[in-house]
Design an enzyme around this catalytic site. Structure first.
Site, PDB file in Angstrom:
ATOM      1  CE  LYS A 283      12.717  32.059  -6.841  1.00 51.78           C
ATOM      2  NZ  LYS A 283      12.797  33.302  -6.805  1.00 51.78           N
TER       3      LYS A 283
ATOM      4  CB  SER B 163      11.980  28.700  -9.816  1.00 51.73           C
ATOM      5  OG  SER B 163      12.795  27.399 -10.212  1.00 51.73           O
TER       6      SER B 163
ATOM      7  CE1 TYR C  47      14.701  27.308  -6.492  1.00 50.74           C
ATOM      8  CE2 TYR C  47      15.568  29.600  -4.690  1.00 50.74           C
ATOM      9  CZ  TYR C  47      14.854  28.414  -6.106  1.00 50.74           C
ATOM     10  OH  TYR C  47      14.552  29.915  -7.451  1.00 50.74           O
TER      11      TYR C  47
END
Ligand code: WQD
Length: 337
Positions: free
Chosen positions: A152, A124, A148
């Protein structure tokens, strides 16, 4: 090629599964359906006229996962499965590390147990943190601003180190910008659970009368109209980027990262205006406080994917909104109806 797709029942997963089938690949889907519906796979089968072997499985169930690999022996894996709500990750960081990072470790164990070393990972643009060096290129310094995003980033770094330890791996870290839109049939699309965190599905629900008005999170940013600017990319362009990366992995080893974005920025008010125009519905909104953690602008330099993969986004904002609106009208309650 036989491709195992984790999270294949999800929004981006289902659109990618469809394209894989249309390109003649054999697809197996692994999903725990915690944030998706088996109905999306049934609809992919309807659109493609092909069947998809689907396994309800959680990546944290390591033993079953390794057994499944022994049974399926895929040639490659596309890994979408993961929790992805920024706000939720701040409230439940350990759940995000367990699910996203530990789940990926189990997946890699499964792959190694059958010597499957081709992996496309759903990363992302959030790995760029709040960088203001725009447009963002793959060499932009990475950082995380929430759990989050940190999952990643950690997974990207794990994969980079795996590639150093074993040069037989072929790995693509694909950094998505803002995925939106839906397949032109209106049969599959984004089906957020509860109140949508993201702008486009929220605007679509206001346009269809499910919600009263859009809360615009701040109009005092240093942007063209003061509202947040993002790089919205059609989910089918995003899916095509996965197939281009898969093709690259079949001939090249090593670990690479590519931005999957359009390179264009669109503001919140421009999105609302486009939705009003395309849907013919008034989309009411009010400007409220900025959302903590938001950056003013975020958009990609997409050149590397064009150079290496021969891929670039083809669809503009108008088509993103048209396709999103058709999905919303046909499925006011998502896959539940
Ligand atoms: C877009 C713009 C908001 C909702 C997130 C994740 C990112 C990625 C994509 C997973 C911003 C504004 C939004 C609303 C608003 N997900 N907005 N009212 O935050 O760019 O990215 O989704 O990989 O990791 O962070 O997307 O759609 O939430 O926001 O004004 O009700 O719309 O401030 O400017 P974002 P978004």
């Amino acid at each position: 090629m036989h491709v195992l797709v984790t999270g294949g029942a999800g929004y981006i997963g289902s659109h990618t599964v469809l394209l894989l089938l249309e390109e003649g690949h054999t697809v197996s889907v692994l999903d725990n359906f915690s944030n998706s519906s088996p109905e999306s796979i049934r609809r992919v089968e309807k659109i493609s006229g092909q069947s998809v072997a689907t396994y309800k499985l959680d990546l944290l169930d390591r033993e079953r996962l390794i057994d499944l690999f022994g049974q399926l022996r895929p040639d490659a894996v596309i890994h979408f499965a993961g929790l992805k709500a920024v706000g939720e990750s701040v409230a439940e960081p350990l759940r995000y590390y367990r699910n996203n990072v530990a789940g990926t470790l189990n997946l890699l164990d499964g792959m190694m147990s059958t010597n499957c070393k081709k992996l496309v990972f759903s990363s992302s643009a959030t790995v760029y943190g709040d960088s203001n060096k725009l447009p963002l290129s793959e060499t932009t310094e990475r950082s995380a601003t929430n759990p989050y995003g940190r999952t990643k980033l950690h997974i990207e770094e794990m994969l980079e180190e795996l590639g150093i330890s074993d040069p037989d791996w072929s790995i693509a870290n694909l950094r998505y910008f803002n995925p939106v839109g839906a397949h032109e049939s209106g049969l599959i699309g984004e089906d957020p659970q509860g109140i949508p965190n993201n702008l486009m599905p929220y605007v679509a629900q206001v346009a269809i009368g499910k919600r009263e008005q859009v809360n615009v999170f701040g109009a005092d940013y240093a942007t063209s109209d003061g509202t947040g600017v993002r790089d919205y990319i059609h989910v089918l362009d995003l899916a095509a980027g996965h197939l281009a990366a898969l093709e690259y992995l079949s001939i090249q080893r090593g670990v690479n990262a590519w931005n999957l974005g359009t390179g264009h920025g669109t503001s919140v008010l421009e999105v609302i205006e486009a939705f009003s125009r395309v849907s013919g519905q008034e989309v009411a909104y009010q400007v409220v406080e900025r959302r903590p953690g938001d950056v003013a602008e975020c958009y990609a330099n997409p050149e590397k994917a064009m150079l290496d993969l021969g891929w670039k986004a083809e669809r503009g904002l108008e088509q993103m909104v048209e396709d999103m609106w058709r999905w919303q009208v046909k499925n006011p309650d998502g896959f539940l109806n």
